[in-house]
Design a protein around this motif. Sequence first.
Motif, PDB file in Angstrom:
ATOM      1  N   HIS A 162      -7.476   6.709  -7.955  1.00 24.04           N
ATOM      2  CA  HIS A 162      -8.107   5.422  -7.626  1.00 24.04           C
ATOM      3  C   HIS A 162      -9.189   5.025  -8.627  1.00 24.04           C
ATOM      4  O   HIS A 162      -9.615   3.885  -8.638  1.00 24.04           O
ATOM      5  CB  HIS A 162      -8.690   5.478  -6.203  1.00 24.04           C
ATOM      6  N   SER A 169       3.326   2.857  -9.712  1.00 26.12           N
ATOM      7  CA  SER A 169       3.948   3.809  -8.782  1.00 26.12           C
ATOM      8  C   SER A 169       5.024   4.598  -9.513  1.00 26.12           C
ATOM      9  O   SER A 169       5.633   4.107 -10.467  1.00 26.12           O
ATOM     10  CB  SER A 169       4.548   3.081  -7.584  1.00 26.12           C
ATOM     11  N   LYS A 199       0.462   6.333  -8.519  1.00 28.14           N
ATOM     12  CA  LYS A 199       0.647   6.440  -7.061  1.00 28.14           C
ATOM     13  C   LYS A 199       2.084   6.890  -6.792  1.00 28.14           C
ATOM     14  O   LYS A 199       2.962   6.654  -7.619  1.00 28.14           O
ATOM     15  CB  LYS A 199       0.469   5.078  -6.405  1.00 28.14           C
ATOM     16  N   THR A 233       6.864  -2.554  -0.954  1.00 25.49           N
ATOM     17  CA  THR A 233       5.535  -2.277  -0.382  1.00 25.49           C
ATOM     18  C   THR A 233       4.564  -1.858  -1.482  1.00 25.49           C
ATOM     19  O   THR A 233       3.421  -2.319  -1.530  1.00 25.49           O
ATOM     20  CB  THR A 233       5.646  -1.151   0.679  1.00 25.49           C
ATOM     21  N   ALA A 234       5.028  -0.999  -2.382  1.00 21.78           N
ATOM     22  CA  ALA A 234       4.154  -0.517  -3.471  1.00 21.78           C
ATOM     23  C   ALA A 234       3.682  -1.687  -4.338  1.00 21.78           C
ATOM     24  O   ALA A 234       2.506  -1.755  -4.717  1.00 21.78           O
ATOM     25  CB  ALA A 234       4.906   0.509  -4.318  1.00 21.78           C
ATOM     26  N   LYS A 236       3.442  -4.814  -3.383  1.00 19.70           N
ATOM     27  CA  LYS A 236       2.516  -5.634  -2.584  1.00 19.70           C
ATOM     28  C   LYS A 236       1.122  -5.015  -2.531  1.00 19.70           C
ATOM     29  O   LYS A 236       0.117  -5.699  -2.442  1.00 19.70           O
ATOM     30  CB  LYS A 236       3.062  -5.783  -1.155  1.00 19.70           C
ATOM     31  N   GLN A 237       1.092  -3.661  -2.595  1.00 19.44           N
ATOM     32  CA  GLN A 237      -0.196  -2.961  -2.512  1.00 19.44           C
ATOM     33  C   GLN A 237      -0.881  -2.830  -3.875  1.00 19.44           C
ATOM     34  O   GLN A 237      -1.831  -2.070  -4.021  1.00 19.44           O
ATOM     35  CB  GLN A 237       0.014  -1.589  -1.872  1.00 19.44           C
ATOM     36  N   SER A 239       0.594  -2.072  -7.132  1.00 16.23           N
ATOM     37  CA  SER A 239       1.169  -1.383  -8.294  1.00 16.23           C
ATOM     38  C   SER A 239       1.759  -2.418  -9.255  1.00 16.23           C
ATOM     39  O   SER A 239       2.419  -3.362  -8.820  1.00 16.23           O
ATOM     40  CB  SER A 239       2.298  -0.433  -7.865  1.00 16.23           C
TER      41      SER A 239
END
Length: 404
Positions: A162, A169, A199, A233-234, A236-237, A239
């Motif tokens: 982080h 990802s 990630k 999802t990755a 959207k988060q 990546s």
Amino acid sequence: MNLLVATDRSFDSCLKCTACSSSCPVAAVLPDFPGPKQCGPDGERLRLKSRDFLDVALKYCTGCKRCEVACPSDVQISDIIAQAKVKYGEDKFRLREFLLSHTDLMGALTRGSADLVNKLTGTSVVKFAMDKTLGIDRRRQFPAYARQSFRSWYKQVEEKQHIYARQISYFHGCYVNFNAPELGQDLVTVLNAMDIGVKLLAKEKCCGVPLVANGFHKKARSHAEFNTRACHTALKQGSECIVSTSSSCAHMLREDYPAMLGQSEQQVHEHIIFITRFLSHEFQLGNKPEMKPVRLKVGYHSPCHLIRSRGVLHTLNILREIPGLELHQLDSNCCGIAGTYGFKKENYTTSQEIGQPLFDQIEAGEFDYIVTDCETCKMQIEMSTSLQVLHPVTLLAMGMSRGK
Ligand code: SF4
Ligand code: SF4
């Protein structure tokens, strides 16, 4: 209709030039195999009239896609053959095909007993039993399982990821997770040195390459849906993209998933990138890890699926950035293993004959190492020659460790 078995109409574009047939590694060594033109576009026209025209020799196609690379008319020959095997072939459960294709399940079952499994699969008694009962050739070497999975190791470095401003990802695949976690570790080292955090997807399933090759198409499709959702999802988060260190997984996720699932998730699939393409782009922008000379002579073998994805150039670009490396590009020959194809008793001899020109070139080259992007090419070359095979990312990490 299941898109996996829809009729690919690209056979209509065949010009009958036979360029595909002269590039097929199986046709070159196996007289019983009629070759891509006859098995693909010509055969499909006949099969559409009657399934009686199904030629059992279709099973000898390795799915290497070299015919598609050679075709000037963009006929999806390998896909037509793969679809014909499903549409017109027998739909019978086979234990051998199940065991060879469910790589994530097999990896999970060996957890906590990797040493024992490695010992057992290396003994001649077990090899003999698998040969006789399952039809897995006893001369084939199985890849060793690692004591600790990559996902388990990753927990040690997860927090630290982080701190980096940029995040990507990593689709590690079954091989890195269960057999070669050190490759995933090298990737984290390289990307962190470039100020990029790594990630993992919340969960991933096998990309589906061995499932398709062994007839488990419904399961491959459900894996494709699952992995696409995880990649979505990755992204959207936050990546930037999803990278893979396996040229076969990357080809499946980026090139084959859209055909399996339709184009609705095209935007997700476009963000899935083979690692050397990503690194080559970053290097061009000046984001390169610091490296000291790696004074090694290496031979680079280009995997069939990376050739089909037009990715070889990117791997060569990043290898050329390693100072001191003496890089030789080997002739473009298929290694012959084609995933699980070369494990099957009826294919073993063909597999080794296909790979022989490559093995000969490797032995004659006086290299320190061979480099390739594909895990099954690595297995085949290490089993059939005296040389050890490294991934391009591992060579980069070696240059960095020499730089410390
Ligand atoms: S995919 Fe490979 S083995 Fe199959 S027909 Fe094409 S070139 Fe031959
Ligand atoms: S290379 Fe393409 S166009 Fe030529 S025969 Fe093969 S499938 Fe037809």
